[in-house]
Design a protein around this motif. Structure first.
Motif, PDB file in Angstrom:
ATOM      1  N   GLU A  16     -17.776  24.016 -46.557  1.00 52.59           N
ATOM      2  CA  GLU A  16     -18.013  24.360 -45.154  1.00 52.59           C
ATOM      3  C   GLU A  16     -17.197  25.578 -44.738  1.00 52.59           C
ATOM      4  N   ARG A  17     -15.920  25.614 -45.125  1.00 49.73           N
ATOM      5  CA  ARG A  17     -15.063  26.738 -44.745  1.00 49.73           C
ATOM      6  C   ARG A  17     -15.482  28.014 -45.456  1.00 49.73           C
ATOM      7  N   ALA A  18     -15.897  27.891 -46.717  1.00 48.93           N
ATOM      8  CA  ALA A  18     -16.359  29.070 -47.457  1.00 48.93           C
ATOM      9  C   ALA A  18     -17.628  29.626 -46.822  1.00 48.93           C
ATOM     10  N   ALA A  19     -18.556  28.757 -46.458  1.00 50.18           N
ATOM     11  CA  ALA A  19     -19.790  29.201 -45.817  1.00 50.18           C
ATOM     12  C   ALA A  19     -19.490  29.870 -44.476  1.00 50.18           C
ATOM     13  N   SER A  20     -18.541  29.323 -43.740  1.00 53.34           N
ATOM     14  CA  SER A  20     -18.153  29.910 -42.458  1.00 53.34           C
ATOM     15  C   SER A  20     -17.510  31.278 -42.663  1.00 53.34           C
ATOM     16  N   ALA A  21     -16.639  31.393 -43.653  1.00 51.92           N
ATOM     17  CA  ALA A  21     -15.995  32.680 -43.946  1.00 51.92           C
ATOM     18  C   ALA A  21     -17.027  33.713 -44.365  1.00 51.92           C
ATOM     19  N   ALA A  22     -17.983  33.302 -45.184  1.00 57.35           N
ATOM     20  CA  ALA A  22     -19.039  34.220 -45.619  1.00 57.35           C
ATOM     21  C   ALA A  22     -19.828  34.720 -44.417  1.00 57.35           C
ATOM     22  N   ALA A  23     -20.174  33.813 -43.519  1.00 57.78           N
ATOM     23  CA  ALA A  23     -20.923  34.198 -42.325  1.00 57.78           C
ATOM     24  C   ALA A  23     -20.107  35.157 -41.457  1.00 57.78           C
ATOM     25  N   THR A  24     -18.823  34.885 -41.324  1.00 58.90           N
ATOM     26  CA  THR A  24     -17.946  35.749 -40.543  1.00 58.90           C
ATOM     27  C   THR A  24     -17.927  37.168 -41.099  1.00 58.90           C
ATOM     28  N   HIS A  25     -17.959  37.270 -42.419  1.00 55.25           N
ATOM     29  CA  HIS A  25     -17.928  38.577 -43.072  1.00 55.25           C
ATOM     30  C   HIS A  25     -19.312  39.180 -43.264  1.00 55.25           C
ATOM     31  N   GLY A  26     -20.334  38.441 -42.862  1.00 58.61           N
ATOM     32  CA  GLY A  26     -21.697  38.964 -42.947  1.00 58.61           C
ATOM     33  C   GLY A  26     -22.226  39.093 -44.364  1.00 58.61           C
ATOM     34  N   VAL A  27     -21.774  38.207 -45.248  1.00 58.61           N
ATOM     35  CA  VAL A  27     -22.251  38.222 -46.631  1.00 58.61           C
ATOM     36  C   VAL A  27     -22.758  36.834 -47.001  1.00 58.61           C
ATOM     37  N   SER A  28     -23.489  36.786 -48.082  1.00 60.38           N
ATOM     38  CA  SER A  28     -23.976  35.490 -48.557  1.00 60.38           C
ATOM     39  C   SER A  28     -22.813  34.681 -49.116  1.00 60.38           C
ATOM     40  N   LEU A  29     -22.999  33.388 -49.199  1.00 59.83           N
ATOM     41  CA  LEU A  29     -21.987  32.527 -49.794  1.00 59.83           C
ATOM     42  C   LEU A  29     -21.736  32.948 -51.237  1.00 59.83           C
ATOM     43  N   SER A  30     -22.779  33.301 -51.963  1.00 58.11           N
ATOM     44  CA  SER A  30     -22.613  33.750 -53.346  1.00 58.11           C
ATOM     45  C   SER A  30     -21.730  34.990 -53.420  1.00 58.11           C
ATOM     46  N   ALA A  31     -21.967  35.953 -52.539  1.00 55.75           N
ATOM     47  CA  ALA A  31     -21.165  37.177 -52.542  1.00 55.75           C
ATOM     48  C   ALA A  31     -19.715  36.871 -52.181  1.00 55.75           C
ATOM     49  N   TRP A  32     -19.510  35.996 -51.209  1.00 57.57           N
ATOM     50  CA  TRP A  32     -18.158  35.635 -50.798  1.00 57.57           C
ATOM     51  C   TRP A  32     -17.423  34.931 -51.934  1.00 57.57           C
ATOM     52  N   LEU A  33     -18.099  33.985 -52.597  1.00 61.41           N
ATOM     53  CA  LEU A  33     -17.483  33.281 -53.727  1.00 61.41           C
ATOM     54  C   LEU A  33     -17.195  34.235 -54.880  1.00 61.41           C
ATOM     55  N   ASN A  34     -18.083  35.192 -55.121  1.00 63.32           N
ATOM     56  CA  ASN A  34     -17.860  36.173 -56.177  1.00 63.32           C
ATOM     57  C   ASN A  34     -16.604  36.990 -55.883  1.00 63.32           C
ATOM     58  N   ALA A  35     -16.461  37.438 -54.629  1.00 63.61           N
ATOM     59  CA  ALA A  35     -15.280  38.213 -54.247  1.00 63.61           C
ATOM     60  C   ALA A  35     -14.013  37.365 -54.366  1.00 63.61           C
ATOM     61  N   ALA A  36     -14.095  36.099 -53.973  1.00 64.28           N
ATOM     62  CA  ALA A  36     -12.937  35.204 -54.079  1.00 64.28           C
ATOM     63  C   ALA A  36     -12.550  34.993 -55.542  1.00 64.28           C
ATOM     64  N   ALA A  37     -13.530  34.851 -56.413  1.00 67.24           N
ATOM     65  CA  ALA A  37     -13.252  34.697 -57.843  1.00 67.24           C
ATOM     66  C   ALA A  37     -12.628  35.963 -58.404  1.00 67.24           C
ATOM     67  N   GLU A  38     -13.124  37.125 -57.989  1.00 67.95           N
ATOM     68  CA  GLU A  38     -12.540  38.390 -58.456  1.00 67.95           C
ATOM     69  C   GLU A  38     -11.077  38.501 -58.032  1.00 67.95           C
ATOM     70  N   ARG A  39     -10.768  38.125 -56.790  1.00 69.90           N
ATOM     71  CA  ARG A  39      -9.375  38.163 -56.319  1.00 69.90           C
ATOM     72  C   ARG A  39      -8.512  37.209 -57.144  1.00 69.90           C
ATOM     73  N   ALA A  40      -8.997  36.004 -57.379  1.00 71.79           N
ATOM     74  CA  ALA A  40      -8.238  35.030 -58.161  1.00 71.79           C
ATOM     75  C   ALA A  40      -7.991  35.529 -59.579  1.00 71.79           C
ATOM     76  N   LEU A  41      -8.977  36.182 -60.162  1.00 77.27           N
ATOM     77  CA  LEU A  41      -8.820  36.726 -61.511  1.00 77.27           C
ATOM     78  C   LEU A  41      -7.795  37.854 -61.540  1.00 77.27           C
ATOM     79  N   ARG A  42      -7.757  38.696 -60.491  1.00 80.07           N
ATOM     80  CA  ARG A  42      -6.750  39.764 -60.424  1.00 80.07           C
ATOM     81  C   ARG A  42      -5.354  39.160 -60.310  1.00 80.07           C
ATOM     82  N   VAL A  43      -5.220  38.080 -59.531  1.00 74.81           N
ATOM     83  CA  VAL A  43      -3.925  37.411 -59.410  1.00 74.81           C
ATOM     84  C   VAL A  43      -3.501  36.867 -60.775  1.00 74.81           C
ATOM     85  N   GLU A  44      -4.418  36.200 -61.465  1.00 74.78           N
ATOM     86  CA  GLU A  44      -4.106  35.670 -62.792  1.00 74.78           C
ATOM     87  C   GLU A  44      -3.681  36.782 -63.742  1.00 74.78           C
ATOM     88  N   GLN A  45      -4.379  37.908 -63.698  1.00 77.17           N
ATOM     89  CA  GLN A  45      -4.048  39.043 -64.550  1.00 77.17           C
ATOM     90  C   GLN A  45      -2.652  39.583 -64.201  1.00 77.17           C
TER      91      GLN A  45
END
Length: 78
Positions: A16-45
């Motif tokens: 629910e929070r991810a869908a709300s954040a995606a809507a706030t940013h004007g992107v699809s849930l898939s795009a928002w999750l992709n960006a979140a995964a990219e950020r998490a991967l950069r942190v891991e790196q």
């Protein structure tokens, strides 16, 4: 860009929070999750790079950690 369709399961409140954040940013849930995964991967790196550096040079000093925290705080506030 190639994409791979996946089926994922999220806790209800996270979904629910991810869908709300995606809507706030004007992107699809898939795009928002992709960006979140990219950020998490950069942190891991980054964490892996710090571990590697510390293995070669020793642990970061308390002073260096304090300095890094100050830099991060200044970046967050700008």
């Amino acid at each position: 860009m190639a994409v791979r369709k996946l089926s994922v399961a999220l806790d209800e409140s996270v979904a629910e929070r991810a869908a709300s954040a995606a809507a706030t940013h004007g992107v699809s849930l898939s795009a928002w999750l992709n960006a979140a995964a990219e950020r998490a991967l950069r942190v891991e790196q980054g964490l892996a790079a710090v571990r590697e550096w510390e293995q070669e040079h020793g642990e970061l000093s308390p002073e260096a950690l304090t300095w890094a925290e100050q830099v991060i705080a200044s970046v967050k506030s700008s």
